[in-house]
Design a protein around this motif. Sequence first.
Motif, PDB file in Angstrom:
ATOM      1  N   UNK A  81      36.578  52.106  25.039  1.00 15.68           N
ATOM      2  CA  UNK A  81      36.658  53.504  26.007  1.00 15.68           C
ATOM      3  C   UNK A  81      38.165  53.040  26.609  1.00 15.68           C
ATOM      4  N   UNK A  82      39.117  53.949  26.782  1.00 14.65           N
ATOM      5  CA  UNK A  82      40.493  53.664  27.364  1.00 14.65           C
ATOM      6  C   UNK A  82      40.181  53.977  28.832  1.00 14.65           C
ATOM      7  N   UNK A  83      41.187  53.448  29.660  1.00 18.53           N
ATOM      8  CA  UNK A  83      40.873  53.762  31.309  1.00 18.53           C
ATOM      9  C   UNK A  83      40.723  55.162  31.655  1.00 18.53           C
ATOM     10  N   UNK A  84      41.692  55.961  30.906  1.00 26.97           N
ATOM     11  CA  UNK A  84      41.829  57.384  31.151  1.00 26.97           C
ATOM     12  C   UNK A  84      40.279  58.200  30.740  1.00 26.97           C
ATOM     13  N   UNK A  85      39.683  57.685  29.602  1.00 26.30           N
ATOM     14  CA  UNK A  85      38.450  57.938  29.343  1.00 26.30           C
ATOM     15  C   UNK A  85      37.280  57.909  30.300  1.00 26.30           C
ATOM     16  N   UNK A  86      37.390  56.687  30.726  1.00 27.26           N
ATOM     17  CA  UNK A  86      36.392  56.249  31.981  1.00 27.26           C
ATOM     18  C   UNK A  86      36.926  57.003  33.256  1.00 27.26           C
ATOM     19  N   UNK A  87      38.120  57.186  33.547  1.00 29.19           N
ATOM     20  CA  UNK A  87      38.352  58.109  34.682  1.00 29.19           C
ATOM     21  C   UNK A  87      38.076  59.398  34.622  1.00 29.19           C
ATOM     22  N   UNK A  88      37.987  60.158  33.236  1.00 28.07           N
ATOM     23  CA  UNK A  88      37.679  61.428  32.870  1.00 28.07           C
ATOM     24  C   UNK A  88      35.783  61.682  33.168  1.00 28.07           C
ATOM     25  N   UNK A  89      35.438  60.686  32.755  1.00 22.99           N
ATOM     26  CA  UNK A  89      33.931  60.476  32.892  1.00 22.99           C
ATOM     27  C   UNK A  89      33.587  60.470  34.240  1.00 22.99           C
ATOM     28  N   UNK A  90      34.289  59.804  34.993  1.00 28.92           N
ATOM     29  CA  UNK A  90      33.946  59.398  36.659  1.00 28.92           C
ATOM     30  C   UNK A  90      34.347  60.917  37.384  1.00 28.92           C
ATOM     31  N   UNK A  91      35.330  61.561  36.876  1.00 30.73           N
ATOM     32  CA  UNK A  91      35.790  62.722  37.464  1.00 30.73           C
ATOM     33  C   UNK A  91      34.881  63.812  37.045  1.00 30.73           C
ATOM     34  N   UNK A  92      34.284  63.985  35.937  1.00 29.33           N
ATOM     35  CA  UNK A  92      33.557  64.809  35.659  1.00 29.33           C
ATOM     36  C   UNK A  92      32.270  64.771  36.303  1.00 29.33           C
ATOM     37  N   UNK A  93      31.660  63.731  36.376  1.00 29.77           N
ATOM     38  CA  UNK A  93      30.419  63.412  37.246  1.00 29.77           C
ATOM     39  C   UNK A  93      30.874  63.715  38.594  1.00 29.77           C
ATOM     40  N   UNK A  94      32.070  63.295  38.859  1.00 25.99           N
ATOM     41  CA  UNK A  94      32.283  63.561  40.361  1.00 25.99           C
ATOM     42  C   UNK A  94      32.385  64.898  40.830  1.00 25.99           C
ATOM     43  N   UNK A  95      33.014  65.677  39.973  1.00 21.36           N
ATOM     44  CA  UNK A  95      32.902  67.099  40.383  1.00 21.36           C
ATOM     45  C   UNK A  95      31.654  67.811  40.339  1.00 21.36           C
ATOM     46  N   UNK A  96      30.868  67.376  39.611  1.00 22.23           N
ATOM     47  CA  UNK A  96      29.433  67.986  39.387  1.00 22.23           C
ATOM     48  C   UNK A  96      28.868  67.680  40.812  1.00 22.23           C
ATOM     49  N   UNK A  97      28.871  66.179  41.067  1.00 26.59           N
ATOM     50  CA  UNK A  97      28.255  65.785  42.297  1.00 26.59           C
ATOM     51  C   UNK A  97      28.884  66.541  43.736  1.00 26.59           C
ATOM     52  N   UNK A  98      30.074  66.848  43.606  1.00 25.85           N
ATOM     53  CA  UNK A  98      30.645  67.105  44.703  1.00 25.85           C
ATOM     54  C   UNK A  98      30.179  68.806  44.638  1.00 25.85           C
ATOM     55  N   UNK A 141      34.144  61.257  49.063  1.00 21.26           N
ATOM     56  CA  UNK A 141      33.837  61.898  47.768  1.00 21.26           C
ATOM     57  C   UNK A 141      35.186  62.702  47.263  1.00 21.26           C
ATOM     58  N   UNK A 142      35.791  63.453  48.034  1.00 21.80           N
ATOM     59  CA  UNK A 142      36.922  64.057  47.606  1.00 21.80           C
ATOM     60  C   UNK A 142      38.125  63.001  47.359  1.00 21.80           C
ATOM     61  N   UNK A 143      38.319  61.903  48.390  1.00 19.51           N
ATOM     62  CA  UNK A 143      39.275  60.791  48.196  1.00 19.51           C
ATOM     63  C   UNK A 143      39.008  60.516  46.683  1.00 19.51           C
ATOM     64  N   UNK A 144      37.743  60.029  46.592  1.00 14.62           N
ATOM     65  CA  UNK A 144      37.581  59.468  45.122  1.00 14.62           C
ATOM     66  C   UNK A 144      37.974  60.493  43.975  1.00 14.62           C
ATOM     67  N   UNK A 145      37.184  61.640  44.112  1.00 20.65           N
ATOM     68  CA  UNK A 145      37.725  62.703  43.052  1.00 20.65           C
ATOM     69  C   UNK A 145      39.252  62.802  42.823  1.00 20.65           C
ATOM     70  N   UNK A 146      40.028  62.736  43.788  1.00 17.35           N
ATOM     71  CA  UNK A 146      41.528  62.950  43.759  1.00 17.35           C
ATOM     72  C   UNK A 146      42.283  61.913  43.041  1.00 17.35           C
ATOM     73  N   UNK A 147      41.617  60.715  43.210  1.00 17.32           N
ATOM     74  CA  UNK A 147      41.907  59.510  42.557  1.00 17.32           C
ATOM     75  C   UNK A 147      41.595  59.358  41.135  1.00 17.32           C
TER      76      UNK A 147
END
Length: 171
Positions: free
Chosen positions: A1-18, A114-120
């Motif tokens: 999985x490419x780095x952007x795919x990993x980031x997208x997974x983290x981003x989606x989970x982070x949005x739901x968590x936020x 949490x927001x700093x991580x989401x932005x990244x």
Amino acid sequence: MASTDHARTVFMAGLKNAHAMEKQALSIMQPQVNRLTHYPELSRRLEAHIAETETQIDRLDQVLTSVGESSSAMKDLFLSSFGSMAALGHITAGDEVLKNSFANLAFENYEIAAYASLISAARICGENAAVPLLEQSLEEERRMAEWVEQSIPGVTETFISLKGSGEKAKI
């Protein structure tokens, strides 16, 4: 999985968590406001932050919709329930207002992280349209954390003064 795919997974989970985190924040602040009697400035600021938090939830809904996702009802319910229980945990304390202030400061700093991580994550996965909305929420959380931190000495002084005069000081 490419780095952007990993980031997208983290981003989606982070949005739901936020989203769930902000629901939890409401369940923590609302009971405090309803119980405050001797701390009008604290009450006003919490009421204002409740309104900000509701707007933050709307922003998160907007971002989730823009990426084809929705919030997690299970996470929202779980964290909201947990927040309500946490708020109840301080009711029996003789210094409830102080304990709530300490917990509020800790929670605001958690939200900042949490927001700093989401932005990244948003930037890494190319969801740049989400960044300004997330940055706005981040700035609101920073202002609230600063306000809570600066208010603790005054809340403590009022608590001690009320306690010394025999008044009900805890809320």
